[in-house]
Scaffold this motif. Structure first.
Motif, PDB file in Angstrom:
ATOM      1  N   VAL A 156      -8.378  -5.472 -40.114  1.00  0.00           N
ATOM      2  CA  VAL A 156      -8.140  -5.221 -38.695  1.00  0.00           C
ATOM      3  C   VAL A 156      -9.488  -4.990 -38.022  1.00  0.00           C
ATOM      4  O   VAL A 156     -10.254  -4.119 -38.441  1.00  0.00           O
ATOM      5  N   ILE A 157      -9.790  -5.799 -36.997  1.00  0.00           N
ATOM      6  CA  ILE A 157     -11.049  -5.603 -36.287  1.00  0.00           C
ATOM      7  C   ILE A 157     -10.849  -4.945 -34.935  1.00  0.00           C
ATOM      8  O   ILE A 157     -11.773  -4.341 -34.411  1.00  0.00           O
ATOM      9  N   LYS A 158      -9.648  -5.079 -34.363  1.00  0.00           N
ATOM     10  CA  LYS A 158      -9.362  -4.459 -33.077  1.00  0.00           C
ATOM     11  C   LYS A 158      -7.879  -4.221 -32.924  1.00  0.00           C
ATOM     12  O   LYS A 158      -7.059  -4.986 -33.421  1.00  0.00           O
ATOM     13  N   THR A 159      -7.560  -3.157 -32.193  1.00  0.00           N
ATOM     14  CA  THR A 159      -6.202  -2.877 -31.751  1.00  0.00           C
ATOM     15  C   THR A 159      -6.273  -2.781 -30.232  1.00  0.00           C
ATOM     16  O   THR A 159      -7.081  -2.023 -29.699  1.00  0.00           O
ATOM     17  N   VAL A 160      -5.469  -3.600 -29.553  1.00  0.00           N
ATOM     18  CA  VAL A 160      -5.520  -3.670 -28.092  1.00  0.00           C
ATOM     19  C   VAL A 160      -4.113  -3.609 -27.507  1.00  0.00           C
ATOM     20  O   VAL A 160      -3.135  -3.901 -28.201  1.00  0.00           O
ATOM     21  N   PRO A 161      -3.997  -3.265 -26.210  1.00  0.00           N
ATOM     22  CA  PRO A 161      -2.682  -3.318 -25.563  1.00  0.00           C
ATOM     23  C   PRO A 161      -2.170  -4.759 -25.553  1.00  0.00           C
ATOM     24  O   PRO A 161      -2.961  -5.708 -25.509  1.00  0.00           O
TER      25      PRO A 161
END
Length: 56
Positions: A16-21
């Motif tokens: 996982v490199i990013k968690t975004v809306p």
């Protein structure tokens, strides 16, 4: 990429490199794909049609 509960996670090579809306998933996915393409180009990885070989 995976999404749920109003969020999306973007993975590169299984991490996982990013968690975004959810509203930012497409924009962020394109940005990260462009970064990956630039890095591959800098590393000398050829772009274009994939190369397929069959051993046998």
């Amino acid at each position: 990429m995976a999404s749920g509960n109003g969020k999306g996670q973007i993975f590169v090579k299984g991490e996982v490199i990013k968690t975004v809306p959810e509203s930012k998933i497409v924009e962020t996915l394109i940005e990260e794909a462009m970064k990956l393409a630039e890095q591959m180009e800098a590393d000398g990885v050829a772009s274009g049609e994939p190369e397929v070989s069959v051993a046998g």
